[in-house]
Design a protein around this motif. Sequence first.
Motif, PDB file in Angstrom:
ATOM      1  N   ILE A   1      48.576  50.794  20.756  1.00 42.01           N
ATOM      2  CA  ILE A   1      48.959  51.830  21.710  1.00 42.01           C
ATOM      3  C   ILE A   1      50.061  51.261  22.601  1.00 42.01           C
ATOM      4  CG2 ILE A   1      48.180  53.333  23.572  1.00 42.01           C
ATOM      5  CD1 ILE A   1      46.809  54.044  21.048  1.00 42.01           C
TER       6      ILE A   1
ATOM      7  N   ALA B   1      45.631  47.147  24.414  1.00 37.39           N
ATOM      8  CA  ALA B   1      46.716  48.005  23.935  1.00 37.39           C
ATOM      9  C   ALA B   1      47.213  47.560  22.569  1.00 37.39           C
ATOM     10  CB  ALA B   1      47.861  48.011  24.941  1.00 37.39           C
TER      11      ALA B   1
ATOM     12  N   ARG C   1      50.814  58.571  21.392  1.00 38.19           N
ATOM     13  CA  ARG C   1      51.658  57.378  21.483  1.00 38.19           C
ATOM     14  C   ARG C   1      53.135  57.725  21.685  1.00 38.19           C
ATOM     15  NH1 ARG C   1      49.915  53.578  16.495  1.00 38.19           N
ATOM     16  NH2 ARG C   1      51.004  55.217  15.368  1.00 38.19           N
TER      17      ARG C   1
ATOM     18  N   THR D   1      54.111  56.778  27.610  1.00 42.08           N
ATOM     19  CA  THR D   1      53.232  55.812  28.241  1.00 42.08           C
ATOM     20  C   THR D   1      53.777  55.473  29.617  1.00 42.08           C
ATOM     21  OG1 THR D   1      52.052  53.710  27.929  1.00 42.08           O
ATOM     22  CG2 THR D   1      54.385  53.745  27.336  1.00 42.08           C
TER      23      THR D   1
ATOM     24  N   VAL E   1      52.339  50.359  25.774  1.00 41.53           N
ATOM     25  CA  VAL E   1      52.296  50.271  27.232  1.00 41.53           C
ATOM     26  C   VAL E   1      53.331  49.231  27.648  1.00 41.53           C
ATOM     27  CG1 VAL E   1      50.447  48.546  27.241  1.00 41.53           C
ATOM     28  CG2 VAL E   1      50.826  49.959  29.257  1.00 41.53           C
TER      29      VAL E   1
ATOM     30  N   TYR F   1      46.420  57.421  28.610  1.00 41.41           N
ATOM     31  CA  TYR F   1      47.471  58.439  28.674  1.00 41.41           C
ATOM     32  C   TYR F   1      48.249  58.474  27.352  1.00 41.41           C
ATOM     33  CZ  TYR F   1      51.577  60.970  30.433  1.00 41.41           C
ATOM     34  OH  TYR F   1      52.587  61.879  30.621  1.00 41.41           O
ATOM     35  N   ALA F   2      48.651  57.290  26.871  1.00 41.85           N
ATOM     36  CA  ALA F   2      49.419  57.214  25.627  1.00 41.85           C
ATOM     37  C   ALA F   2      48.609  57.709  24.433  1.00 41.85           C
ATOM     38  CB  ALA F   2      49.894  55.782  25.393  1.00 41.85           C
TER      39      ALA F   2
ATOM     40  N   SER G   1      47.066  53.637  31.486  1.00 43.43           N
ATOM     41  CA  SER G   1      48.289  53.882  30.718  1.00 43.43           C
ATOM     42  C   SER G   1      47.993  54.036  29.230  1.00 43.43           C
ATOM     43  CB  SER G   1      49.270  52.725  30.936  1.00 43.43           C
ATOM     44  OG  SER G   1      49.584  52.570  32.297  1.00 43.43           O
ATOM     45  N   VAL G   2      47.086  53.216  28.725  1.00 40.94           N
ATOM     46  CA  VAL G   2      46.703  53.298  27.315  1.00 40.94           C
ATOM     47  C   VAL G   2      46.039  54.643  27.017  1.00 40.94           C
ATOM     48  CG1 VAL G   2      45.111  52.362  25.586  1.00 40.94           C
ATOM     49  CG2 VAL G   2      46.540  50.815  26.941  1.00 40.94           C
TER      50      VAL G   2
END
Length: 627
Positions: free
Chosen positions: A114, A109, A85, A88, A116, A79-80, A76-77
């Motif tokens: 970032i 994170a 940012r 997420t 999440v 991806y973000a 997830s991090v």
Amino acid sequence: MTTIRLTTAQALVRFLANQYSERDGHEQRLIPGVWGIFGHGNVAGIGQALLQAAVTGEADLPYYLARNEQGMVHASVAYAKMRDRLATFACSASTGPGSTNMITGAALATTNRIPVLLLPSDMFATRAADPVLQQLEDTRGGDVTVNDAFRAVSKYFDRISRPEQLIPAALAAMRVLTDPVETGAVTLSLPQDVQAEAFDWPAAFFRRRVWHIGRALPEPDAVERAARLLRSARKPLIVAGGGAVYSGAETQLRAFAQATGVPVADTHAGKGAVPWDHPYAVGGIGSTGSYAANELAREADLVLGIGTRYSDFTTASHTVFANPDVTFVNLNVARLDAVKHSAEPLVADARLGIQALAAALTDWATGREYQTHTRELIARTRNIEQECLAPDRNTGPLPAQTQILGALGEVLDDRDVVINAAGSMPGDLQQLWRARDPKAYHVEYAYSCMGYEIAAGVGAKMADPSREVVVLVGDGSYLMMAQEIATMVSEGLKVIIVLVQNHGFASIGSLSESLGSQRFGTNYRFRNGDSGLLDGSVLPVDLAANAASLGADVLHATSVEEFRTAMEKAKAATRTTVVHIETDLYGPNPPGHGWWDVPVSQTSALDSTRAAYETYAAHKLTQRHYL
């Protein structure tokens, strides 16, 4: 008032499916899906809600199955990070160990800033069956659970003990996830009984919401103060961090450097904001920084930090900015970072701040002598890089890691993403990797978490399927968390994993040796019956076979040329492919141009430790506060 009767979990799923972010007129789903591993605590709550949403179509919130709870947070991090940012995932875990497995991911994170969303399951709010399976019984209070451990690593934490508490908590969670300054891990702890409890929810709670992420404007007076300091500087240096990338300020930064002649050094998070071959790009800075960047940093009378938090690796533990009269101007959206090192703060979005500075300095540039000096240092740095990347640099039976990086750089395209996080590779990459695209260099070095890499490959590929994603991972990190290879395979994601096998911890081994600890406990070896230490023969571990067992295609290479050929095959493949190669544990690595403060024992019976302490004490004399 119109209401809808749903469980707390069903309401949360419907709410999350209707959240959007917007910046500069571009809208996207804020929470495009949910990662999860089901167990008691969430299988009948979030699990049932996601199933119902998929079957009935009442909410568009896809579910993705991870193999490790920490891994799904890392995915997830990543991806973000790839999405600047602006989007997420949510992560759902079962009660007890399933949830606490996410704590390392939460720390990563928040340290990296970032966003999440974490949804750990919790014990019964009613306490009707206390103590339940996996429940911590704390003698200090009945309301303490293991999920309280999330508080220290979350930017926002709330425990939903009654269904109606979800309404303000969910809105607060979205506020933090979309805050450029306060973002990080957001944790909504969900007791397992509350997840399944029904409530009459106001229909307006589920309306489509767009969270507008604005750009903080710089104050004119602050711009003028910063510009005045820049005008007075003879040897200014820019340090570009992750904020320059997340802001999308690459074009403005490149133009500013070109117009003013101020050289640009970068952190791991900022690499690629200015392409490596820009005339004023001087490479990574700090403990593992380039020759040019660190030489300019030692001379700099002014440092313009743009979107950097100044970690100890960036400042070489407060030694690299050595000019006794150095001053700092920090352009950052977070005041915490803007005032570091007694700086003149310019609190603003990086893109708008650079534009404002450029407008205030239209008639100013650095002197010709300084620009010539910068070019000379860049030329010297290029020679050092070429020596490190030379195919014949290592004379041992196994190729050096730097040779592999050189071959990899020749094979990959500018948009291909390279992922790494820990070990000796971040240091090699910071000096040697030639990034031209701000998303092509994906090195997590705020938390530097072993095990991040493969899981991050999942998230990065999901964020931008058009890019080739290449995970660089050593055997140490691979053994920490390789499970998400199975996730790549099940989701049909094509990721290339370069598995560098050197039978030990190369980075910590080298550090241990430099600190007088003789690489103790850093090699993967049998225990020696005579010495009692782990210094016997090499373990017969076959990581390539392990990767194949998880569903990946595997290619083997034993030389630089074989590696280059294998990489070409991997790029042409359509499935997740692991390229396995053994390298020399002992390097050689790039030359060091900076220092890192790792304390050495002040007293010791070992000659090696005593000698290391003398070196350490000498470096400590150069350390300073920037006041």
